[in-house]
Each structure stands twice: as C-alpha cells, then as structure tokens.
Design an enzyme around this catalytic site. Structure first.
Site, short mmCIF file in Angstrom:
data_model
loop_
_atom_site.label_atom_id
_atom_site.label_comp_id
_atom_site.label_asym_id
_atom_site.label_seq_id
_atom_site.Cartn_x
_atom_site.Cartn_y
_atom_site.Cartn_z
N THR A 15 1.36 30.29 -52.45
CA THR A 15 0.77 31.40 -51.71
C THR A 15 1.01 32.73 -52.40
O THR A 15 0.17 33.63 -52.34
CB THR A 15 1.35 31.44 -50.28
OG1 THR A 15 0.98 30.24 -49.60
CG2 THR A 15 0.82 32.64 -49.50
N SER A 62 2.96 23.85 -53.84
CA SER A 62 4.16 23.02 -53.98
C SER A 62 4.11 21.75 -53.15
O SER A 62 4.94 20.86 -53.34
CB SER A 62 5.41 23.83 -53.62
OG SER A 62 5.43 24.18 -52.26
N THR A 95 5.84 27.87 -50.80
CA THR A 95 6.93 27.77 -49.82
C THR A 95 7.08 26.38 -49.20
O THR A 95 8.11 26.09 -48.61
CB THR A 95 6.72 28.79 -48.68
OG1 THR A 95 5.46 28.55 -48.05
CG2 THR A 95 6.77 30.21 -49.22
N ASP A 96 6.07 25.53 -49.34
CA ASP A 96 6.11 24.24 -48.65
C ASP A 96 7.32 23.40 -49.05
O ASP A 96 7.96 22.76 -48.20
CB ASP A 96 4.83 23.44 -48.91
CG ASP A 96 3.68 23.91 -48.04
OD1 ASP A 96 3.86 24.88 -47.27
OD2 ASP A 96 2.59 23.32 -48.13
#
Length: 331
Positions: A15, A62, A95-96
């Site tokens: 992101t 990710s 961020t995942d």
C-alpha cells in the site's frame, strides 16, 4: 558523504507504493504501483536526515509472499548490512504480512545495525495517507543511535514496535498495529523515544544465519472453528513437516480433533498448540497433556509468527521436540 548516515531503502511494493483513483480512496486502490524512488520523491525531508540509496527488490502486495520471498528479502538485507558504508536498512513492505517478514528478519539477521520495516494503511494518493509520515518516521528511527542492537523494528502510526510482538489488528484504520505489551516507544516530532527493551533473544543472539539457509521446512497453520473436521487436519498434516494448530481459547483442541493431531505427531510432524485469540499464554500440559502427545506450545506467540519460529527451529534438529519447545520460550 559521511556527514549523515548511509541508509538503503528496499522497496517491495504494498500500500505504501499504491495509488487510488481519487483522494477519498483509502481502502479501494491499486497496490504496488509506485516504485520506491517515486515513493521517496514526495518526501524531500528524508534526505535531510540521511543519505538515502534505493533498491527495488520486489513489487507486489505482501499477501503474495511465500518462503522464497522471505529468503530473498533476508539474504539481501543481510548482504547490505555487511557493507561498511551501510549504516542501516529500511524495508518498505505491504502491511498484510509485515509482521511475519519482520519477525523472520528479527530471528536471522546477524547485525546490530538498525533495520526498520515500514508500510502504510492508506496509499500516498489518499488525502489522509499515512505513507509519508510512516516513511519519514522510519528514517528518523533507523538513523538514531538508540535503535542499534534492538533487533528489527516496525514503525507505524508514530509507534515503534519490536518485530517479535507486533501484529496487524485492524483491516483499514491507521492504528492498525499493536503489540500485546505495548510499543517500545514513539516517534515524537521526528525524534524516537524508547521506553522499554525487548527481552527475548534476537539477531546476533540466535543460531540461524541466512548464509546457511537455502530452504525452509513446510509448516502450515490449521485454524480451529466449530465445524472443523478431523479429515481436514489429517489432509494438512499429510503434506506438512510441522503444523501450528490455532486452537480456541487456551489452545484448546476439540475431542474429535485430538486423534488427528496425535497421529500427525506419531508420523513425525511437529504439532504446535497456539490460540486464535491473538494474545495470551498457552500453558504447557494445561488444556491438553502435551507431554503425553508429543506436542509443543507457543508460549505467547501468535500462530503466524509461531509458524516462522517453528520453521527456523526445525532447521537445527527437526526431530528434537525438547529443543523446539525451548525455542518458543527463548525467542
């Protein structure tokens, strides 16, 4: 120039490198569109804190990362830290799964130089994007002398977290990351302030060196729910070297699942009891007779990070359950 620290910024997408169709698109946007040079271009303040060198290592969200990606990232960060003219590394990351990559680096890097993993919940195109400030804060943290020797750090929303503890706890809000014992510190007006240390061993105090790792054992996670059947567990176990069972409550295992997990352990699969709750301690021989069944417990680790630790611990002696259990109490 050596008047400022030399920092390498590795881009992997996510992101923080995304772009939406409009200023109000904070959740619907194209991920991993911008190159790391483009991300840094909107942050001229960063070059005042450090000599920044960029490298585009990957360009994807990710959620796509697998064990090969972990090794690729780890080996590249490790190689950069070995260079005398590199004072620290920033890894921009979706961020995942940021917590998994950060923890993997936390356990495998062999350097006291600062490493900061950073992402964003909203793309740079959004009017309320956290991307510029998160990245600027990451630069402030990675260049600060107090960050040395603390292991891998994750910076988000003005907070500094240890990679061991931090997890993503919200799908879209800016305050999406939390640690069960709180952050290590904050970034205030561009200056890191640390208030506690991470007590578990990491980086130079672990036995795992990326130079000696070419493959990671296959470890899968089985998530407990009311209608989970034993066949599902058995099918996963048939293709895994280790299983993290994310049980209910205190790592509880339903009566009809016990036999499948016991059979997996008898067949040499390492079975680790965890909890789907997201925090808390799993007590050995509490909810289940782990000694009798040959199972391991995670102590306080969440399932996705327990998977990372189990993969590494199995590299030493995949059959020694006592040593594997000790790893969960040490790291």
């Amino acid at each position: 120039m050596r008047d400022k620290p030399n920092i390498v910024v590795l881009g992997t997408g996510g992101t923080i490198a995304g772009r939406g169709a409009g200023y109000a698109n904070t959740s619907a946007y194209a991920c991993s569109v911008l190159k790391i040079d483009e991300v840094l271009a909107v942050l001229p303040q960063g070059s005042r804190r450090a000599n920044l060198r960029t490298e585009q290592l990957l360009q994807t969200g990710s959620e796509n990362f697998n064990n090969d990606h972990l090794l690729l990232i780890g080996k590249r960060v490790s190689a950069l830290l070995e260079q005398a003219d590199v004072d620290g590394v920033i890894l921009t990351h979706g961020t995942d799964t940021i917590e998994e990559t950060a923890y993997f680096l936390h356990l495998t890097l062999k350097s006291v130089k600062p490493v900061v993993v950073v992402g964003a919940m909203r793309p740079p195109s959004a009017m309320s994007s956290d991307a510029p400030l998160n990245l600027y804060d990451a630069i402030c943290v990675v260049t600060h002398p107090a960050s040395r020797g603390r292991g891998v750090l994750v910076v988000s929303n003005d907070e500094i977290h240890t990679a061991r503890d931090v997890t993503k706890v919200n799908s879209f809000k800016l305050e999406a990351f939390a640690s069960p014992y709180g952050p290590l510190g904050y970034v205030v007006e561009g200056e890191p302030r640390f208030y506690r240390m991470a007590s578990r061993d990491h980086t130079v105090l672990t036995p795992w060196s990326l130079a000696r790792i070419d493959r990671l054992p296959k470890v899968d996670i089985v998530y407990a729910y009311g209608a989970l059947d034993a066949d599902t567990v058995g099918n996963v176990a048939a293709h895994a070297e280790g299983i993290v069972y994310a049980g209910t409550g205190n790592g509880n295992v339903a009566d009809h699942i016990v036999a499948a997990l016991r059979e997996a352990a008898r067949n040499g699969v390492q079975v680790v009891r965890a909890s789907r709750t997201g925090s808390g301690v799993i007590v050995r021989n509490g909810a289940q007779p782990d000694d009798d069944y040959g199972w391991i417990v995670v102590d306080d680790q969440v399932p996705q990070k327990a998977r990372v630790l189990l993969m590494l611990a199995m590299l030493n002696d995949p059959a020694e359950r006592g040593a594997l259990q000790a790893a969960f109490y040490r790291y």
